[in-house]
Design a protein around this motif. Sequence first.
Motif, short mmCIF file in Angstrom:
data_model
loop_
_atom_site.label_atom_id
_atom_site.label_comp_id
_atom_site.label_asym_id
_atom_site.label_seq_id
_atom_site.Cartn_x
_atom_site.Cartn_y
_atom_site.Cartn_z
N GLN A 143 -3.81 -2.63 10.70
CA GLN A 143 -4.89 -2.41 9.73
C GLN A 143 -4.99 -3.55 8.70
O GLN A 143 -5.98 -3.66 7.99
N SER A 144 -3.90 -4.35 8.60
CA SER A 144 -3.87 -5.39 7.58
C SER A 144 -4.79 -6.57 7.93
O SER A 144 -4.97 -6.89 9.10
N CYS B 241 0.85 -1.21 0.00
CA CYS B 241 0.00 0.00 0.00
C CYS B 241 0.87 1.25 0.00
O CYS B 241 0.61 2.21 -0.72
N SER B 242 1.91 1.24 0.83
CA SER B 242 2.79 2.41 0.89
C SER B 242 4.21 1.97 1.19
O SER B 242 4.42 0.98 1.90
N ALA C 298 0.11 -0.02 10.16
CA ALA C 298 -0.10 -0.82 8.95
C ALA C 298 -0.34 -2.28 9.33
O ALA C 298 -1.23 -2.95 8.78
N GLY D 195 -4.15 8.71 8.27
CA GLY D 195 -4.85 7.66 9.03
C GLY D 195 -4.46 6.24 8.63
O GLY D 195 -4.85 5.28 9.28
N LYS D 196 -3.69 6.12 7.54
CA LYS D 196 -3.23 4.78 7.15
C LYS D 196 -1.79 4.58 7.61
O LYS D 196 -1.04 5.55 7.76
N GLY D 197 -1.39 3.32 7.76
CA GLY D 197 -0.03 3.03 8.19
C GLY D 197 0.94 2.97 7.02
O GLY D 197 0.55 3.10 5.86
N GLU E 135 3.18 10.87 7.93
CA GLU E 135 1.95 10.58 8.69
C GLU E 135 0.80 11.43 8.15
O GLU E 135 -0.31 10.94 7.92
N THR F 199 3.40 0.56 4.98
CA THR F 199 3.57 -0.89 4.82
C THR F 199 5.04 -1.31 4.81
O THR F 199 5.41 -2.29 5.43
N GLN G 43 -0.05 3.01 -3.30
CA GLN G 43 -0.82 4.27 -3.31
C GLN G 43 0.10 5.44 -2.98
O GLN G 43 -0.13 6.57 -3.39
N LEU H 68 -0.31 10.14 4.77
CA LEU H 68 -0.99 8.84 4.83
C LEU H 68 -2.40 8.95 5.41
O LEU H 68 -3.22 8.05 5.24
#
Length: 256
Positions: free
Chosen positions: A141-142, A7-8, A138, A87-89, A82, A91, A34, A85
């Motif tokens: 969230q995975s 994802c990142s 991340a 709110g997303k971690g 941060e 990866t 992303q 992103l």
Amino acid sequence: MAEAHFCSVLVTGANRGIGLELVRQLLRLPKPPQCVFATCRDPQGAGAQELKKLASKHANLVILQLEATDEGSIKAAAKEAEARLAGKGLTLLINNAGVMPPSTLDSVTQEDMLSVYRINVLGPMEVTKAFLPLLTMAAQQSNEKGLSSHRAAVINISSIGGSIGNPPSFQTFPVIAYRCSKTALNMLTRCQALEYKGRGILCMAIHPGWVKTDLGTDKATLDVGDSVRGILHVISSLCEEHAGRVVDWQGRLVPW
Ligand code: NDP
């Protein structure tokens, strides 16, 4: 091989050599990340032109300033990542930045040793610490359960020059400070693997081969494109058993 999708991703030392090629190939994946964070010491300088050209064509490429010996710069990069992103971690963190100045046993000074150690060992240690909350996020969230590079991973770019069990010839490769720093990086990797496993983060190290870059020189045997294709293939296939290990760009185990 598992399909390469992260994802990142963040790559340090991304303005030239292996780091720049990692960014190029990540952006060309069938399913690109992303967000690709490419860090370099001087985003406004002449050395970052290639990265800037890429960023003008790829909206998912973000250039961040990061000097591996400067905690303030590392923390600022983590803060900016941060925010991006949202709110997303994060990866995948690839600690690639490194130096290999000439140093023989005769010529090397304490300061030479320390300065290489600061970049090649303390750099990856501090960068990983700063990005730990995002890597942990991340992993949480995975949907994946075990350790894998698609969940959350730290890849330290090491060197067979740091191997004690299978070191390259000392005559052809007498770079004391560099070799000791990569041995220390391997132990750092093992410690990170043990400590961060509980957070769902896989930590391991990769030897990229002897690669034609400024550091590897044009005498090297591998083109940067081939090395990085191998590295990304290895990263995509990582699982629990690779945690704390050093493997080369073809996935072969490198002895400690
Ligand atoms: P290059 O010399 O081509 O690139 C090194 C990168 O590291 C550059 O982006 C450089 O930035 C960056 N860097 C150097 N010092 C710092 C610092 N203090 N803070 C942040 N970034 C820094 O090397 P390679 O691409 O060949 O090497 C990449 C990694 O691969 C290194 O860790 C190296 O040890 C490892 N490796 C390489 C091999 C090879 O044959 N090439 C073999 C084995 C391992 P700047 O442009 O600002 O100097």
